[in-house]
Design an enzyme around this catalytic site. Sequence first.
Site, PDB file in Angstrom:
ATOM      1  N   ARG A   1       0.840  -1.197   0.000  1.00  0.00           N
ATOM      2  CA  ARG A   1       0.000   0.000   0.000  1.00  0.00           C
ATOM      3  C   ARG A   1       0.874   1.246   0.000  1.00  0.00           C
ATOM      4  O   ARG A   1       2.043   1.226   0.417  1.00  0.00           O
ATOM      5  CB  ARG A   1      -0.954   0.010   1.192  1.00  0.00           C
TER       6      ARG A   1
ATOM      7  N   SER B   1       7.711   4.682  -5.162  1.00  0.00           N
ATOM      8  CA  SER B   1       7.426   5.931  -5.872  1.00  0.00           C
ATOM      9  C   SER B   1       7.991   5.981  -7.285  1.00  0.00           C
ATOM     10  O   SER B   1       8.099   7.063  -7.873  1.00  0.00           O
ATOM     11  CB  SER B   1       7.927   7.145  -5.074  1.00  0.00           C
TER      12      SER B   1
ATOM     13  N   ALA C   1       6.714  -1.864  -4.597  1.00  0.00           N
ATOM     14  CA  ALA C   1       6.760  -1.120  -3.337  1.00  0.00           C
ATOM     15  C   ALA C   1       5.715   0.001  -3.300  1.00  0.00           C
ATOM     16  O   ALA C   1       4.989   0.251  -4.257  1.00  0.00           O
ATOM     17  CB  ALA C   1       8.157  -0.555  -3.130  1.00  0.00           C
ATOM     18  N   HIS C   2       5.685   0.678  -2.154  1.00  0.00           N
ATOM     19  CA  HIS C   2       4.670   1.699  -1.912  1.00  0.00           C
ATOM     20  C   HIS C   2       4.729   2.830  -2.922  1.00  0.00           C
ATOM     21  O   HIS C   2       5.796   3.303  -3.308  1.00  0.00           O
ATOM     22  CB  HIS C   2       4.805   2.260  -0.488  1.00  0.00           C
ATOM     23  N   ASN C   3       3.533   3.231  -3.377  1.00  0.00           N
ATOM     24  CA  ASN C   3       3.331   4.384  -4.260  1.00  0.00           C
ATOM     25  C   ASN C   3       3.911   4.218  -5.663  1.00  0.00           C
ATOM     26  O   ASN C   3       4.022   5.197  -6.408  1.00  0.00           O
ATOM     27  CB  ASN C   3       3.880   5.672  -3.631  1.00  0.00           C
TER      28      ASN C   3
END
Length: 369
Positions: free
Chosen positions: A240, A281, A261-263
């Site tokens: 998330r 990201s 991974a996140h974002n």
Amino acid sequence: MKLPSEMSVSQIAQMIGGKVQGPDDVKISSFSPSPASATSGDIALISDLKLLKKLGECKASALIVPAGAELKLPLPLIFVERPMIAVQRILTALQPKWHRPAAGVHPSAVVDATAELAEGVAVGPLVYIGPKSKIGARTTILAGTTIGGGVKIGEDCLLHQGCMLADFVELGNRVILQQGVSLGGDGFGYVTERPSNMELLRDGLPGASDAPNPLLKIPQIGTVIIHDDVEIGCNTTIDRGTVGPTVVGAGSKIDNLVQIAHNVQLGRETIIVAQVGIAGSTSVADRAIIGGHAGVKDHLKIGKDSIVEAMAAVMKDVPDNEVVVGMPASNARTWFTEIAHVKKLPKLSDEFKALKKKVEELEKQLAAK
């Protein structure tokens, strides 16, 4: 693989959208993906024109071949524009009837009273569906899957055994999750009260110390959004977002054992092959392909229609339409040119030593005069 029933070459050609050369009434009883292993009664596929040289050994009763191939063989040929589309259509017709639960909720499943299940939803054994989750029409959830609270799942989805969807994850329509997919686990984010030794060393500053400096967890309050027609392979993990969502664009296909991974933001129709790791990201634009076991650094941009070859280590942005390879990843043409030059170094070294020896001999001769 046996056909459900015997078919003529003309019937197969009609099914796969091909044109027949030769007798079209020959009966076919099975499909072989390789001409080398085909026997009488088989229709075999030739997707690579290099295999045409070995056709003298082929025992198939008919062949599917790329359009434009110039062949004169004593057996029926079906010419197709895209051989793998022919395979897709044949295997779609041949696939067995998979074991799926009937519409309804299995007695061993646990469904929260506030969850909403639309018409035709099938819930298998030992499934858990949390509070206020919504499951769209005709979605099938197989045994042992766990769905948290506030999850939204669209229509006609298929969740295989043992999937895990954390709170607030969203799936679009026609999403397929293979066994063991995990969506919405916490992203990997920590911070220290004072600058860590890593930060000090990175910035060339003094003060590195062995004193405790605990890693404090950064709450991950975002979610995961999977758009329509995505398929995610076995045991893939998508974290998330720290804030906001991690997104997988419509039509994307993700292989087994991938870590996102996140974002991270994946565009439409991206292809991510097994064992890839994409750090936080990073954005991957539409139709980009990342080959197996490649690693992508955080906060990068992978351009549209670009290709990251297998095992590449991507440390900087990749432009649109670029092919990159190697560690660190660079333009493929440049990388292979450099490798070719490196392979010449031993010979160049020997030539240099020989020239050096000749120069030394000439210097001695001049000094003696």
